[in-house]
Design a protein around this motif. Structure first.
Motif, PDB file in Angstrom:
ATOM      1  N   THR A 133       0.861  -1.285   0.078  1.00 50.66           N
ATOM      2  CA  THR A 133      -0.084  -0.061  -0.050  1.00 50.66           C
ATOM      3  C   THR A 133       0.923   1.230  -0.035  1.00 50.66           C
ATOM      4  O   THR A 133       0.528   2.326  -0.674  1.00 50.66           O
ATOM      5  CB  THR A 133      -0.683   0.072   1.281  1.00 50.66           C
ATOM      6  OG1 THR A 133      -0.185   0.114   2.529  1.00 50.66           O
ATOM      7  CG2 THR A 133      -1.794  -1.059   1.196  1.00 50.66           C
ATOM      8  N   MET A 134       2.076   1.030   0.618  1.00 48.98           N
ATOM      9  CA  MET A 134       2.913   2.448   0.866  1.00 48.98           C
ATOM     10  C   MET A 134       3.842   2.653  -0.484  1.00 48.98           C
ATOM     11  O   MET A 134       4.296   3.667  -0.519  1.00 48.98           O
ATOM     12  CB  MET A 134       3.855   2.042   2.052  1.00 48.98           C
ATOM     13  CG  MET A 134       2.822   2.301   3.218  1.00 48.98           C
ATOM     14  SD  MET A 134       3.726   2.280   4.715  1.00 48.98           S
ATOM     15  CE  MET A 134       3.896   0.182   4.992  1.00 48.98           C
ATOM     16  N   ILE A 135       3.693   1.705  -1.455  1.00 49.44           N
ATOM     17  CA  ILE A 135       4.525   2.207  -2.772  1.00 49.44           C
ATOM     18  C   ILE A 135       3.995   3.491  -3.188  1.00 49.44           C
ATOM     19  O   ILE A 135       2.593   3.567  -3.499  1.00 49.44           O
ATOM     20  CB  ILE A 135       4.236   0.950  -3.878  1.00 49.44           C
ATOM     21  CG1 ILE A 135       4.949  -0.423  -3.454  1.00 49.44           C
ATOM     22  CG2 ILE A 135       4.822   1.336  -5.268  1.00 49.44           C
ATOM     23  CD1 ILE A 135       4.625  -1.447  -4.116  1.00 49.44           C
ATOM     24  N   GLY A 136       4.936   4.349  -3.698  1.00 54.53           N
ATOM     25  CA  GLY A 136       4.573   5.544  -4.351  1.00 54.53           C
ATOM     26  C   GLY A 136       4.066   6.522  -3.400  1.00 54.53           C
ATOM     27  O   GLY A 136       3.674   7.590  -4.165  1.00 54.53           O
ATOM     28  N   ASN A 137       4.201   6.243  -2.054  1.00 55.79           N
ATOM     29  CA  ASN A 137       3.779   7.273  -1.288  1.00 55.79           C
ATOM     30  C   ASN A 137       2.332   7.970  -1.615  1.00 55.79           C
ATOM     31  O   ASN A 137       2.160   9.165  -1.816  1.00 55.79           O
ATOM     32  CB  ASN A 137       4.697   8.347  -1.036  1.00 55.79           C
ATOM     33  CG  ASN A 137       5.941   8.306  -0.093  1.00 55.79           C
ATOM     34  OD1 ASN A 137       5.659   7.645   0.736  1.00 55.79           O
ATOM     35  ND2 ASN A 137       7.185   8.748  -0.445  1.00 55.79           N
ATOM     36  N   PRO A 138       1.355   7.021  -1.546  1.00 60.21           N
ATOM     37  CA  PRO A 138       0.003   7.682  -1.653  1.00 60.21           C
ATOM     38  C   PRO A 138      -0.397   8.622  -0.699  1.00 60.21           C
ATOM     39  O   PRO A 138      -0.125   8.692   0.289  1.00 60.21           O
ATOM     40  CB  PRO A 138      -0.864   6.373  -1.841  1.00 60.21           C
ATOM     41  CG  PRO A 138      -0.019   5.601  -1.127  1.00 60.21           C
ATOM     42  CD  PRO A 138       1.179   5.749  -1.179  1.00 60.21           C
ATOM     43  N   LYS A 139      -1.513   9.348  -1.292  1.00 59.87           N
ATOM     44  CA  LYS A 139      -2.100  10.494  -0.399  1.00 59.87           C
ATOM     45  C   LYS A 139      -3.413   9.967   0.114  1.00 59.87           C
ATOM     46  O   LYS A 139      -3.747  10.449   1.288  1.00 59.87           O
ATOM     47  CB  LYS A 139      -2.536  11.696  -1.232  1.00 59.87           C
ATOM     48  CG  LYS A 139      -1.157  12.477  -1.789  1.00 59.87           C
ATOM     49  CD  LYS A 139      -1.842  13.323  -2.863  1.00 59.87           C
ATOM     50  CE  LYS A 139      -0.983  13.794  -3.787  1.00 59.87           C
ATOM     51  NZ  LYS A 139      -1.321  14.025  -5.415  1.00 59.87           N
ATOM     52  N   ILE A 140      -3.841   8.805  -0.517  1.00 66.01           N
ATOM     53  CA  ILE A 140      -4.949   8.257   0.378  1.00 66.01           C
ATOM     54  C   ILE A 140      -4.872   6.590   0.416  1.00 66.01           C
ATOM     55  O   ILE A 140      -4.488   6.120  -0.303  1.00 66.01           O
ATOM     56  CB  ILE A 140      -6.350   8.522  -0.863  1.00 66.01           C
ATOM     57  CG1 ILE A 140      -6.323  10.066  -0.988  1.00 66.01           C
ATOM     58  CG2 ILE A 140      -7.515   7.849  -0.183  1.00 66.01           C
ATOM     59  CD1 ILE A 140      -7.484  10.224  -1.952  1.00 66.01           C
ATOM     60  N   TYR A 141      -5.191   6.322   1.585  1.00 68.24           N
ATOM     61  CA  TYR A 141      -5.048   4.896   1.721  1.00 68.24           C
ATOM     62  C   TYR A 141      -6.428   4.335   2.096  1.00 68.24           C
ATOM     63  O   TYR A 141      -7.398   4.752   2.967  1.00 68.24           O
ATOM     64  CB  TYR A 141      -4.168   4.681   3.186  1.00 68.24           C
ATOM     65  CG  TYR A 141      -2.690   4.997   3.076  1.00 68.24           C
ATOM     66  CD1 TYR A 141      -2.074   3.470   2.778  1.00 68.24           C
ATOM     67  CD2 TYR A 141      -2.271   5.977   3.123  1.00 68.24           C
ATOM     68  CE1 TYR A 141      -0.775   4.003   2.570  1.00 68.24           C
ATOM     69  CE2 TYR A 141      -0.892   6.194   2.878  1.00 68.24           C
ATOM     70  CZ  TYR A 141      -0.084   5.270   2.538  1.00 68.24           C
ATOM     71  OH  TYR A 141       1.219   5.446   2.253  1.00 68.24           O
TER      72      TYR A 141
END
Lengths: 285, 359
Positions: B196-204
């Protein structure tokens, strides 16, 4: 509108290749394939006095390829969508910026690469054995034969992916995959039954009098179509059967010329793939 | 103006009524003439239009499976920068809602947006900005975790140098070159968290993120959610275990049978539902009756005794007053238990109201 991005397709294809090249069953079947190709090449090509030439090797190899290559293709493809939908892997992938059509094409190309890989290894060794024992005069035909074998694998892969995107569960996909394998095996018997039901008798096999439709019906069986294509490739216009009381020969109908055969090959490749696309797009994961 | 369909308690006739949030509406049943009152819930309970930029918008989502409405005209919003709990009993439609949001299933109707991107027309852009963890994370049996995350990095155009650190961060450093097919359920879940943390998402978007994990990892995930949020990420996660949610969510939405039954902060929900803290005070010299001065303390709602235990329901601010009043009056307090209003109670109460009240 759907714009397909080659990079995403390549990414999916690479993953499928890496994942499936390590599939236990694919490895077992590929090893079996390589061994059989080497043995047959040696026996038929090596004993020139016995069988003569490369054509004999090819005819014998054909029996192996038209069974094992479809089997590898079906194992690769039958649960590629239904299995991943059931396990939840597809659920994660579809949350990434990738389109369903890209996943489908990536799967086809990636799994197709596994087929190419296994086939080339098998035929590579076979080619070395044949070349060493009976020479390389008809190498162009040999390459043609490899191409046709890979094409057969792609047709079965396309059918298997279609099954996989239609059936909801892995277990029903397995059932459909088995039916697909058996279709290739029982097709000859089905046609023979129809032949006998339409007034022909077993004697016709010995006298060589067979209706053209009996041969033309090969278009409904990719395996038979493949064998006809190989005969054409090696310039044979007749098919010979050893009936125990001497051989009988049948002429291959003009309809089954190389161009028509290849057109039917492409139809077998594309229709299941298009259906797979339609099923996959409409599917709830 | 909001609308509701209610059922006449006498003849079970269904009626459609409209009113303003908080309004008292006098109704007469159109078939049996029974008179009654319906209190429209305060606006925030139904899900008011909230301020600020939105991370996720779900409008009138309906999904029918085999003739059954799994999600029924569901609407809610998640603000940027908040931790949002998406709650409901098992089978309430949480996973269906998330699947529809991500385009995994074809909804019958509804419009969904992530970061303002319409999920029908622009899902590729939207999906670059999210990290998603499914309820049961599963991957490819013949790949190693490194190969798995490399694949996801490529799909997202993200930097692959994060793969090893991410795997170490979730505690999979000893399994880097093992096949995922040999992973336990918990390890797969950890790999799921890492991706889930790949690419530093803004929304989880996390579907039951703590399901199937042991207590140590539940805490680790809760801390992780707080940490990501403190770095500015929006987190929405679904759960049916309310203790997981209570202390970390800014707001919650509660759904039951595919319908939204509440959307608010945990405190406001308890306030609205009149769920108050309870005290259980064990007193040596209680003398068999409730001391009279207790009921006179402002904010005490009720007081009862059972043996030598005094049960008091009161406002949060009144707790200390009650204790010091008891001590001043010379009572010897042996033991004190306080029960803070829990989301659990709000949840149960709301679902009961949903079952018995307006259809």
């Amino acid at each position: 509108m759907t714009i397909v991005r080659p990079k995403s397709i390549y990414t999916v294809a690479k993953k499928e290749f890496l994942d499936n090249i390590r599939n236990r069953w694919v490895i077992i079947l590929s090893i079996l394939f390589v061994i059989l190709v080497i043995v047959i090449s040696y026996v038929t090509g090596g004993g020139q006095d016995l069988f003569g030439d490369m054509e004999a090797s090819i005819t014998a190899l054909m029996g192996i390829t038209s069974l094992l290559i479809p089997l590898i293709a079906i194992i690769l493809g039958f649960s590629t969508i239904s299995g991943e939908a059931e396990s939840g892997a597809l659920y994660v992938v579809l949350s990434y910026p990738v389109k369903r059509v890209e996943i489908l094409l990536g799967k086809f190309l990636g799994l197709g690469s596994v087929i190419i890989f296994s086939t080339l290894i098998g035929f590579g060794f076979g080619g070395i054995v044949i070349g060493a024992t009976s020479g390389l005069e008809s190498w162009a035909n040999y390459i043609g034969f490899i191409f046709l074998s890979i094409f057969l694998g792609f047709i079965y892969l396309s059918l298997a992916i279609c099954i996989s995107s239609f059936f909801k569960r892995r277990i029903t996909s397995i059932g459909a995959g088995i039916v697909l394998v058996f279709w290739g095996l029982i097709y000859g018997m089905v046609m023979m039954a129809i032949l006998l039901a339409t007034g022909y008798s077993i004697d016709n096999l010995f006298t060589g009098k067979m209706p053209e439709w009996f041969f033309n019906s090969a278009v409904f069986s990719p395996g038979d179509l493949h064998q006809t294509a190989v005969y054409r490739l090696f310039g044979q216009t007749t098919v010979s059967f050893d009936m125990g009381q001497g051989t009988s020969s049948f002429a291959i109908p003009d309809f089954l010329n190389m161009v028509n055969i290849m057109i039917v090959h492409f139809i077998w490749l594309l229709i299941p793939l298009i259906l797979a696309y339609i099923f996959f797009m409409r599917r709830d994961i | 103006m909001v609308s509701k369909t209610i059922m006449c308690p006498k003849c079970k006739n269904q009626m459609f009524i409209e009113g303003n949030p908080g309004e008292k509406k006098y109704i007469t049943c159109s078939t049996c003439n029974t008179k009654g009152v319906f209190n429209f819930p305060k606006e925030e309970i139904l899900g008011k239009s909230i301020e600020g930029p939105l991370a996720i918008e779900i409008r009138n989502l309906t999904k029918v499976y085999n003739g059954l409405k799994a999600v029924d005209n569901l609407s809610f919003n998640v603000k940027k920068g908040e931790i949002f709990g998406f709650l409901g009993p098992n089978g309430a439609g949480k996973t269906t809602t998330i699947k529809a949001l991500l385009g995994l299933i074809h909804e019958n109707s509804g419009e969904m947006k992530i970061n303002g991107h319409n999920m029908k027309t622009n899902h590729i852009v939207a999906k670059k900005e999210i990290g998603f963890l499914p309820e049961r994370a599963n991957f490819y049996d013949n790949l190693t975790p490194v190969q798995t995350l490399n694949f996801f990095c490529e799909l997202k155009d993200a930097d692959k140098s994060v793969v090893i650190p991410l795997l170490k961060e979730v505690g999979l450093e000893e399994a880097l070159n093992k096949k995922v097919g040999n992973f336990s359920k918990g390890m797969r879940q950890l790999l799921g968290v890492a991706q889930t943390m790949i690419g530093n998402p803004k929304i989880y978007i996390l579907d039951e993120p703590m399901g199937g994990l042991d207590a140590r990892w539940v805490k680790a995930i809760r801390d992780k959610i707080k940490m990501l949020n403190s770095q500015g990420a929006t987190v929405i996660f679904s759960s049916h275990i309310l203790s997981e949610v209570q202390n970390i969510c800014h707001r919650v939405a509660i759904i039951n049978k595919g319908r939204l039954i509440a959307q608010d902060t945990v405190e406001n929900l308890n306030d609205y539902l009149k769920i108050k803290p309870r005290l259980e005070i064990t007193i040596k010299n209680l003398e068999g009756k409730v001391p009279e001065f207790i009921n006179k303390i402002e904010g005490v709602e009720s007081a009862n005794i059972e043996g030598n235990i005094l049960f008091i329901t009161c406002n949060p601010q009144t707790k200390i007053k009650v204790i010091s009043a008891l001590e001043e009056a010379g009572f010897q307090i042996d033991n004190l238990k306080t029960f803070e209003p829990s989301l659990e109670e709000a949840f149960v109460k709301l679902i009961d109201m949903d079952r018995s009240g307006a259809q």
